[in-house]
Structures are given as C-alpha cells and as structure tokens.
Motif scaffolding. Structure first.
Motif, PDB file in Angstrom:
ATOM      1  N   THR A   1       0.818  -1.224   0.000  1.00 48.32           N
ATOM      2  CA  THR A   1       0.000   0.000   0.000  1.00 48.32           C
ATOM      3  C   THR A   1       0.851   1.274   0.000  1.00 48.32           C
ATOM      4  O   THR A   1       0.902   1.998  -0.975  1.00 48.32           O
ATOM      5  CB  THR A   1      -0.937   0.016   1.217  1.00 48.32           C
ATOM      6  N   PHE A   2       1.546   1.527   1.092  1.00 53.92           N
ATOM      7  CA  PHE A   2       2.248   2.802   1.267  1.00 53.92           C
ATOM      8  C   PHE A   2       3.299   3.029   0.180  1.00 53.92           C
ATOM      9  O   PHE A   2       3.384   4.110  -0.398  1.00 53.92           O
ATOM     10  CB  PHE A   2       2.900   2.840   2.654  1.00 53.92           C
TER      11      PHE A   2
ATOM     12  N   TYR B   1      -2.190   5.487   0.041  1.00 53.96           N
ATOM     13  CA  TYR B   1      -2.114   5.946   1.422  1.00 53.96           C
ATOM     14  C   TYR B   1      -3.410   5.716   2.203  1.00 53.96           C
ATOM     15  O   TYR B   1      -3.371   5.401   3.397  1.00 53.96           O
ATOM     16  CB  TYR B   1      -1.726   7.429   1.447  1.00 53.96           C
TER      17      TYR B   1
END
Length: 345
Positions: free
Chosen positions: A69-70, A75
């Motif tokens: 994800t990040f 985010y």
C-alpha cells in the motif's frame, strides 16, 4: 555475490532476534522496577507469551502492508489497514494477556468484566504501536545498509572484471609491440636480432606465465622490469641511456603486476620512432612501511606521451589493492616525464 547476500540475510536474522530479546528483557526490567522484584516472573511471562502477537503484528505491517500500500502510493488503503490491524491485534493482545498470562500466573491482575470495550482496545492498540515504529526504524537502517553493501559489491565485481580484462589485454599488447620493434630492428641491425630474440624470449617466459596473478612478489616485478629494459637497451643502443635502481627488502612485498610497465612502454616507443637520445630511470625502493615505484624519461628535445588510459587504470588498480594507502605523483614538462607510485601498506 551470493555469499555476500547470504551474509546480509544471516545478519538480519540475528539483528531481529536480538531486537526482540532486548525488547522482552528491557520491558520486563522496567515493569519490575515499578512494582518490585516479586513481579519479575509475571512480567517475564507476559512479554514472552504475548511476543508472537507483537511479532506477527509488526511483520505484517513491515513486510506486507507497507509494500502493498504505502510504497505504491495507496495511502488511504494503508491508513485503513493500520486501523484494522490496530483493532484486531489489540483485541488479541488483551485476550491473550488476560487468559494466558494473568489467569495462569497472577489472577489478581485479570481485567474486570467488559474490558473489551472500544476505549480499552484503542488505548491498548495505540500503546502497542511504539514497538512497530522502533522496528520500522531499525528495518529502514538495515535496508539502507543492505542496499549500500550490494552496491559496493556490484561496483567491486565490475572493477574486478575490468582489471582482469585489462591484464589480459596488456599481455598481447606488449607482445605485439615487442614483435613489431623486433621487425624494425632486424631491418636496421640484422646482426643484433638474434640476441634481442633471446632477451624477448626470457622476458615473455616470465611475463606470460609467472606474472599473470593478481598479486606477484615484488622480486618478480623487479625482474620483469629489468628484463624489459634489457630488451630496449640492447635494441636502441646509445640512443637510450637507462638507469635501474633498486633498494630495500623486496621479499616482504607483493604487488599488482606490471604497474610501471605500461608507462615505460609508452615512453620507449617514442625512441623507436625517431633518432633522438633519451635517458630513463627506474627506481624501486622498499622500506618497512613504504614502497616507491618511480619512472623518469628525459630528452634534450620535447616529446609527448599519450597514456591517459594507463593513468586511469593504474589508479583504479591501486585503489582496488591499496585503498586509501597509495599516492600517484606525475610531473610533466616539454622534455621530461616523471611518474611515481607511493604505497603505504
């Protein structure tokens, strides 16, 4: 390269193990300071038994959630994942500690009924996230170290390949030039050709078979240079005045082969192309903590030696074998050239 990666992996496993061991010991000690030595057993069991919860929570975030994800710019999804993990693992930690630790080792510490409320879950979850932040900081440092190590290994591997190619290119280059000079000499002074053939043969026996290692004894390096100069002294006669000065204890050193030879060869080639008179001096000085290679070439008339590539590759050879322990000094004038290598082993 594979060995280096395995070394890094092993080092990471050890660091992770030491990190979690330090975490258990340090927080057990802190809790014991607050409540007294009688609580040591309870808190040691608490941190040991709940350790799998913290480890699983931390590794899921570090090795799954962050990359998925990040690091991909998702985010909002990352924030959602953090929130879900906070709630899930906070509930697991509360249940785990209440019924596997306090129930077995100190029932007076068990939570009151209804302890699984939103307030306790959030407080426990947020409180547990400090360990994740610490771990991520350590992981970031470890990842940086691994990246730098791999970068250095790749650069070193590339340099080793380039230096090996250079050594293999240098041999045929010197052999070809010696043959060409022999052909020129045989046309001008046919009577001297047999002796020069013998000199070249003696030199090539050492040059091709004994001088092919990455490092050779300094005594062999001196012998190679002496034989090389003998060839050209014989071929050029009075047009080349040669000095060869050696001092010190040669037996205590090994060096990269043929450090000076490319520069000597480039300079002496000039003498074959014209009828000028030249003077050369080779100095090799071996002291306890100092090694000097020096080559000087001089003439009454101006000349130019184009050997920039030899300068660059020699610098890289020295930086590979003697990092931070060498110095190159070059003095150039219209009719003078000096090249010195200083090594501080």
């Amino acid at each position: 390269m594979k060995t280096g990666i395995l070394h890094i992996a092993k080092r990471n496993y050890i660091l992770h193990g030491l990190f979690w061991l330090a975490w258990v010991i340090s927080f057990t000690f802190i809790q014991t300071l607050n409540e007294g030595i009688t609580s040591l057993h309870v808190w040691l069991m608490y941190y040991l038994i709940t350790l799998p919860v913290f480890v699983t929570h931390t590794y899921l975030i570090a090795y799954w959630l962050l990359p998925k994800t990040f690091f991909l710019g998702r985010y909002l999804l990352f924030a959602l994942g953090i929130s879900v993990f906070l709630i899930v693992f906070s509930v697991i930690e509360l249940l785990w500690s209440n019924y596997l630790v306090f129930y077995l080792f100190d029932r007076s510490r068990m939570f009151a009924p209804g302890f699984l409320n939103l307030k306790n879950i959030v407080i426990s979850g947020v409180g547990n996230h400090y360990i994740i932040l610490v771990f991520l900081a350590i992981k970031a440092g470890s990842s940086w170290y691994r990246a730098e190590y791999q970068k250095e290994e790749l650069l070193r591997s590339k340099l080793e390949t380039e230096l090996e190619i250079y050594r293999y290119q240098l041999q045929p280059r010197i052999v070809l030039e010696l043959i060409e000079e022999l052909e020129v000499l045989s046309l001008k002074k046919a009577e001297t050709a047999p002796e020069m053939i013998i000199n070249i043969s003696n030199f090539l026996n050492r040059f091709l078979y004994e001088g092919k290692e990455e490092l050779i004894p300094l005594e062999l390096e001196v012998k190679l240079l002496e034989e090389f100069m003998t060839i050209h002294n014989h071929a050029l006669g009075e047009r080349l005045s040669s000095n060869f000065i050696v001092s010190g204890n040669l037996k205590s050193y090994v060096v990269p082969p043929l450090l000076l030879l490319p520069f000597i060869n480039s300079a002496i080639k000039i003498a074959y192309d014209c009828n000028e008179t030249y003077e050369s001096t080779v100095i090799i000085k071996a002291e306890r903590k100092y090694l000097l290679f020096s080559f000087t070439f001089w003439s009454e008339n101006s000349f130019k030696i184009a050997d920039d590539e030899d300068n660059k590759i020699t610098y890289r050879r020295l930086n590979y074998n003697f990092p931070g322990k060498h110095r190159l000094v070059e003095n150039i004038d219209d009719n003078f050239r000096e090249f010195s290598i200083e090594i501080y082993p």
